[in-house]
Design a protein around this motif. Structure first.
Motif, PDB file in Angstrom:
ATOM      1  N   ASN A   1     -10.786  15.897  12.505  1.00 34.58           N
ATOM      2  CA  ASN A   1      -9.438  16.443  12.388  1.00 34.58           C
ATOM      3  C   ASN A   1      -9.066  16.412  10.706  1.00 34.58           C
ATOM      4  N   ASP A   2      -7.836  16.103  10.599  1.00 39.70           N
ATOM      5  CA  ASP A   2      -7.478  15.758   9.390  1.00 39.70           C
ATOM      6  C   ASP A   2      -7.842  14.466   8.763  1.00 39.70           C
ATOM      7  N   ILE A   3      -7.997  14.362   7.536  1.00 40.12           N
ATOM      8  CA  ILE A   3      -8.238  13.058   7.087  1.00 40.12           C
ATOM      9  C   ILE A   3      -7.007  12.031   6.968  1.00 40.12           C
ATOM     10  N   GLU A   4      -7.501  10.766   7.603  1.00 37.19           N
ATOM     11  CA  GLU A   4      -6.327   9.824   7.696  1.00 37.19           C
ATOM     12  C   GLU A   4      -6.440   8.775   6.349  1.00 37.19           C
ATOM     13  N   GLY A   5      -5.321   8.303   6.477  1.00 37.14           N
ATOM     14  CA  GLY A   5      -5.314   7.137   5.263  1.00 37.14           C
ATOM     15  C   GLY A   5      -5.756   5.933   5.871  1.00 37.14           C
ATOM     16  N   GLY A   6      -5.886   5.080   4.911  1.00 39.59           N
ATOM     17  CA  GLY A   6      -6.342   3.797   5.240  1.00 39.59           C
ATOM     18  C   GLY A   6      -7.809   3.660   5.886  1.00 39.59           C
TER      19      GLY A   6
END
Lengths: 492, 643
Positions: B88-93
């Motif tokens: 899905n969406d790119i996550e931070g960290g």
């Protein structure tokens, strides 16, 4: 064009001092051979075996030779008395003491009449030369036979006080003695000095099928492999690959120019005036390193599983020093270094096994045996002001003091180093000279029993790091030869 | 300072192709603040467990199996970061899996993170870990040719003898000792022309060689020095890196300034008639000469029963290092040492793996030599080196290969890592053997617009009069068949040697197509015979297209384009008295213009690429090339699905 023999003036006494009006002196010419030139570095009078040795030997060789036996008791009054065996044996022992690149070049004689005038004498000299060569052929690891098939016969006429030099080509069955040009130099030739430390660390499993072979045979097999490896090695001199045809002469100097720092490694300009050549103390020998190619493919993809019944490990560092004439090429230098390593390893192993006879089988309970072959020590030649060294071997357990004594007494035998004009002290100094460094371990070993030498070694090491390094080398060796040259004679 | 990130065009495409949420390692070269990212390995697929049930069985050991064949990148290509594909969406960290991988990165303090949303090519973003903070970082794209200009491939070949007692522990120790020896400064590297040595002391002093000075000599200058004298050989194709071959040498001599403290003159230690269970280096008190010396020699724990077995083999080394041209030549020393040590490590593992396997089968079989192979699958875009044990055939290594394909996210329907897929280096190719891909250096076809589709991969050009065989006038179809079989060999589909005319004839007799009198004759064969032989010898099926005249070929344009795009195999065409090989087509469906890339087996001369190209033995042909009155059969070999 005949060959040129280059002889230093101050070697002449080694012939003349033994002359007596009616007797002959016989000995070996040691030196370097290149192209059409032969540089003589030493003349070694062939000692006559001690009397009892002769008897045994003669009986062995010729059980009915009673007549001949008597002739040994008299001085050699004719070239025909020359026994080829002595000379050939002497040549073998002396070769062990020569650095790589030096060989027995021929035979010298001194006496009232010319051997070349008499066909009997000529064939005697010739057959002695042949016997020497045959011996070297049989022991190829000794690298005893020089590059030239022409060997020297040099005669000093005690009546006319003149030298006659001849050469004979042994590869031609009926070649005659050809005149050679003899150049007598009044100042010593410059010698290039190279060194190398060959490390061994090899493990060899012993296949069960080899268990019937004596260890000596196994070791000789190993030596054969090592010899092949070393022959295939490439050399770097002073860290750089060189063209085989380059002269060794140029090598130290270029670096000198580049080196602006105070610590000059090689003295330049020394070639211009050989007399003022730099003293050894501020000149390091050129360093040679070998590189073995890692492309063994002879056994290819073969994977072997061998049933083994033991193993042999060869470890240690063999020090090697060679000396080369002024115009030597890099190729000659490389050959000399390689020959030195093999010759020295072979010699010390041979001497070790000669000394072992009974112990060789060892006690069956002894599963682990440490064989310590003799170590090398370097011996300066006085005639060269220490700039050329031969070598010698001392056995483990022999300390340097003992060695000094043996050394002195055996001088007369094998090499006749400066006998007569070198008092004990002198020979002692020569020895000190030679032993001061050894490898670090050797240094200690010599030192512990001989305060004098320790002092010298220490003093010098304090004096200059360079010196210690220049001297650092190794040893091993041979006492057997010294103690009982006759003994070993017997066994052969 | 954040590093400049450079992604190869190839990796960009590959990153976008992956379909599972996964995490992986990025492999690249760091040179002066620039990170060239060349490839990746997938370390964990989050949907792995579900997927695996569909592929065949025993999967638990897949990753370790890859270890047994020693997957390596060229030296200097290191793990420089991690990559994460999000469903899905790119996550931070970073998540746990990424953290784990990041921890193992030792080559840089600023590892790189690439994040990508599956199915969204524009979502790719790069981050850099700077002072523990993920910082967005721009990236550039480098083309293949830029990479070729920046890097040189250094290839080291050697063979090292290994003797060891036949127990895992001893093998491990023996190889470790070898590694220690090679990395202790005794190695040297030799560039035979013009004899340049790279030794351990060159690190300070620079590289030496006749007429070369050079504290600042770069690898580029070294390469030029090695190839200056010889006229530069025409490179087979522009896709090849410049190759600098080097040989390993071992110095047995010791430096006078660095003699070991306890160096002693050579001694021989002889051990007999026992089994040695344990060989350890210990300080052993030994009375050496007059002195109480400490000598380090192996101490053996002995058992009174019998003898031991010794394993003896040569370990072949063949390593690649990918080095930036501006790297100092002296720095190459440590790179090469690393490349050897690394390969030795995998050789050791390969031997131990084999010993372990044969032990579990209850036999004490001899392990075989681990042989290095280099691969450059075009889908992968970088070199991969693998070690295959010489006695284990490709057919037994399928599960290892499958795991490898998955790790590199390569299609699992074509063989890429069979032995015959190995990369062919010019230096390995004997002079005067058949030319490889002579069409690659041809100019453009001349067709405007449209689609061009060519043979995929490597083949060799077989033509009249080769192999001392005079087949002038009758052997053209045989030669065309040989070219096709060479393609199947180089693509890894078969290990069978290229058949001779007689073998081809015998094959046709064996399948009953021809009477036994056929063998040894000079009779022609046609497209159908070619397809029979491909089927019988290689198990390769072919499609046959027939046209009643040369002119009719005009209608086959798109079909042929489709063949080269999907299959990429060379086509044999026979008609009238002639047979040819078609290597590609260029077809403009709007204008109808169609050209054929023809490889002509009727050439009788030597292996000279210039003659072959200039005289049209390999070149683009128009429709006029075909005989209007002849009937043609085309044999289109189809790739089998395998790995």
């Amino acid at each position: 064009m005949g060959r040129t023999i280059i002889l230093e003036e101050n070697l002449i006494p080694s012939i003349t001092k033994f002359l007596s009006p009616n007797a002959y002196v016989i000995g070996l010419i040691l030196g370097q051979s290149t192209g059409q030139k032969d540089y003589v570095v030493h003349l070694a009078r062939t000692p006559r075996p001690a009397k009892e040795d002769i008897e045994e030997e003669v009986i062995e060789a010729n059980p009915f030779g009673d007549k001949e036996k008597k002739s040994y008791e008299k001085p050699i009054t004719s070239i025909k008395d020359l026994e080829e065996n002595w000379v050939a044996d002497h040549a073998k022992h002396v070769t062990r003491m020569l650095p790589g690149g030096m060989w027995v070049l021929g035979i010298f004689t001194g006496g009232p009449s010319d051997p070349f005038d008499d066909s009997g004498d000529r064939s005697r000299v010739r057959s002695a030369l042949l016997q020497i060569r045959d011996h070297f052929m049989k022991h190829s690891y000794l690298h005893g036979d020089g590059p030239s098939t022409e060997k020297i016969a040099l005669h000093f006429n005690s009546v006319t006080k003149k030298f006659v030099g001849r050469t004979v080509d042994l590869s031609v069955p009926s070649a005659s003695f050809r005149p050679a040009e003899l150049k007598i130099h009044s100042f010593p030739t410059k010698w290039h000095h190279l060194e190398c430390h060959m490390g061994f660390d090899q493990w060899f499993p012993l296949p069960q099928s080899s268990s019937v072979k004596p260890l000596k045979r196994l070791i000789m097999d190993i030596l054969g492999n090592l010899s092949q490896d070393i022959e295939s090695a490439q050399c770097l001199i002073e860290g750089e690959p060189r063209d085989k045809a380059d002269l060794v002469e140029g090598i130290g100097e270029k670096e000198e120019d580049e080196e602006t720092r105070g610590t000059s490694r090689r003295k330049k300009g020394s070639t211009s005036s050989p007399r003022s050549s730099p003293t050894k103390k501020n000149t390091l020998p050129l360093e040679v390193n070998l590189f073995l190619p890692c492309n063994k493919t002879e056994s290819g993809g073969e994977v072997l599983m061998i049933d083994c019944c033991g193993e042999v490990r060869l470890v240690g560092v063999l020090a090697c020093r060679v000396f080369l004439h002024q115009k030597a090429t890099v190729e000659e230098a490389e050959k000399a270094v390689k020959a030195d390593i093999i010759r020295s390893l072979y010699s010390r192993l041979e001497m070790h096994w000669d000394s072992l006879i009974e112990e060789e089988q060892g006690c069956p309970e002894d599963r682990l045996t440490l064989h310590e072959p003799p170590r090398k020590v370097f011996v300066s030649l006085p005639a060269w002001d220490g700039k050329v060294e031969l070598l010698d071997y001392i056995f483990p357990g022999e300390d340097a003091a003992e060695f000094a004594v043996m050394h002195r007494s055996s001088e007369e035998d094998l090499l006749n180093r400066g006998k007569g004009n070198s008092p004990l002290d002198c020979s002692h100094n020569v020895l000190v000279n030679t032993v001061r460094g050894v490898l670090s371990s050797g240094e200690e070993q010599v030192g512990s029993d001989n305060r004098h030498m320790t002092r010298v070694a220490n003093a010098e090491s304090n004096f200059s790091l360079l010196l210690v390094v220049s001297v650092a080398i190794a040893f091993l060796a041979v006492a057997a030869v010294w103690i009982s040259w006759g003994d070993s004679n017997k066994r052969q | 300072m954040s590093p400049r990130i450079k992604l190869s065009k190839n990796i960009l495409q590959r990153l976008r192709k992956l379909q599972d949420p996964s995490v992986g390692c990025l492999h690249g070269i760091i040179y002066k603040g620039e990170v060239f990212v060349l490839g990746f390995t997938v370390e964990h697929r989050f949907k792995e467990s579900e997927k695996l049930r569909f592929s065949n069985g025993n999967n638990s050991s897949e990753i370790t199996n890859v270890g047994a064949i020693g997957l390596t990148f060229p030296t200097e290509v290191d793990v420089v970061g991690v990559v994460r594909w999000y469903e899905n969406d790119i996550e931070g960290g970073a998540d746990d899996k990424m953290e784990n991988l990041l921890q193992d990165i030792s080559v840089t303090d600023n590892p790189l993170i690439l994040k990508c949303r599956i199915g969204d090519p524009d979502s790719l973003k790069a981050e850099c870990l700077i002072s523990e903070v993920f910082t967005d970082t721009p990236f550039e794209i480098v083309t293949e040719s830029e990479l070729l200009e920046s890097f040189i491939l250094v290839r080291l070949k050697a063979s090292l003898p290994l003797h060891s007692e036949f127990t895992p522990e001893h093998v491990r120790n023996s190889v470790e000792n070898l590694r220690r020896k090679l990395s202790s400064g005794l190695s040297a590297f030799h560039f035979p022309k013009p004899s340049i040595f790279l030794t351990s002391s060159d690190f300070e002093k620079g590289v030496k060689g006749p007429g070369l000075t050079g504290e600042d000599m770069t690898v580029k200058e070294l390469y030029n020095a090695c190839f200056d004298d010889s006229p530069k050989k025409k490179k087979r194709a522009s896709k090849d890196f410049d190759l600098l071959p080097v040989k390993l040498m071992l110095r047995p001599t010791r430096d006078r300034f660095s003699l070991e403290k306890n160096a002693c003159a050579p001694v021989i230690q002889h051990q007999k008639g026992i089994i040695i269970l344990n060989l350890r280096w210990i300080k052993y008190n030994h009375y050496c000469y007059n002195n109480n010396k400490i000598l380090s020699i192996p101490r053996c724990v002995i058992s009174p029963t019998g003898n031991f077995k010794c394993l003896q083999m040569n370990l072949p080394l063949d390593t690649l290092s990918l080095v930036h041209r501006d790297t100092k030549a002296s720095h190459l020393y440590s790179i090469l040492v690393e490349s050897i040590c690394n390969q030795l490590k995998f050789s050791k593992e390969s031997i131990l793996y084999q010993m372990d396997k044969s032990k579990s089968h209850g036999s004490m079989k001899c392990p075989s030599q681990p042989l290095p192979y280099h691969f450059f699958p075009s889908a992968c875009g970088h070199f991969i080196t693998l070690l295959y044990p010489s006695e284990i055939p490709d057919s037994e290594l399928e599960s290892e290969r499958r795991a490898l394909h998955r790790r590199l996210d390569l299609p699992e329907i074509v063989p890429l890592f069979r032995r015959n897929n190995r990369s062919i280096f010019q230096e390995d190719w004997p002079p005067n053997s058949p030319l490889i891909n002579p069409h690659e250096t041809l100019g453009p076809s001349g067709v405007q617009g449209g689609e061009m589709a060519l043979v995929q991969g490597i083949y060799t050009y077989h033509h009249y009069m080769q192999d001392k065989m005079d087949d002038n006038g009758w052997g053209c179809a045989y030669r065309s068949l040989q070219t096709i079989i060479s393609w199947f060999r180089f693509q890894g589909y078969t290990e069978k040697p290229i058949p001779t005319h007689q073998e081809i004839q015998k094959c046709l007799v064996d399948i009953g197509d021809k009477p036994h009198t056929f063998v040894g004759t000079k009779q022609w064969i046609g497209s159908t015979e070619v397809s029979f032989v491909l089927d019988s010898m290689l198990g390769v099926q072919s499609r046959i297209i027939s046209v009643s005249s040369g002119e009719e070929l005009e209608t086959k344009g798109s079909e042929l384009v489709h063949h080269f795009q999907m299959q990429g195999t060379p086509i044999m065409i026979g008609g009238g008295v002639l047979a040819h090989t078609i290597l590609g087509v260029h077809f403009n469906s709007e204008s109808g213009e169609l050209k054929f890339l023809i490889l002509d087996p009727h050439y009788t001369g030597g292996e000279d690429i210039n003659i072959i190209q200039s005289k049209g033995w390999c070149g683009w042909k128009t429709m006029k090339f075909w005989d209007k009155t002849a009937y043609y059969n085309l044999c289109l070999p189809q790739r089998p699905y395998c790995i």
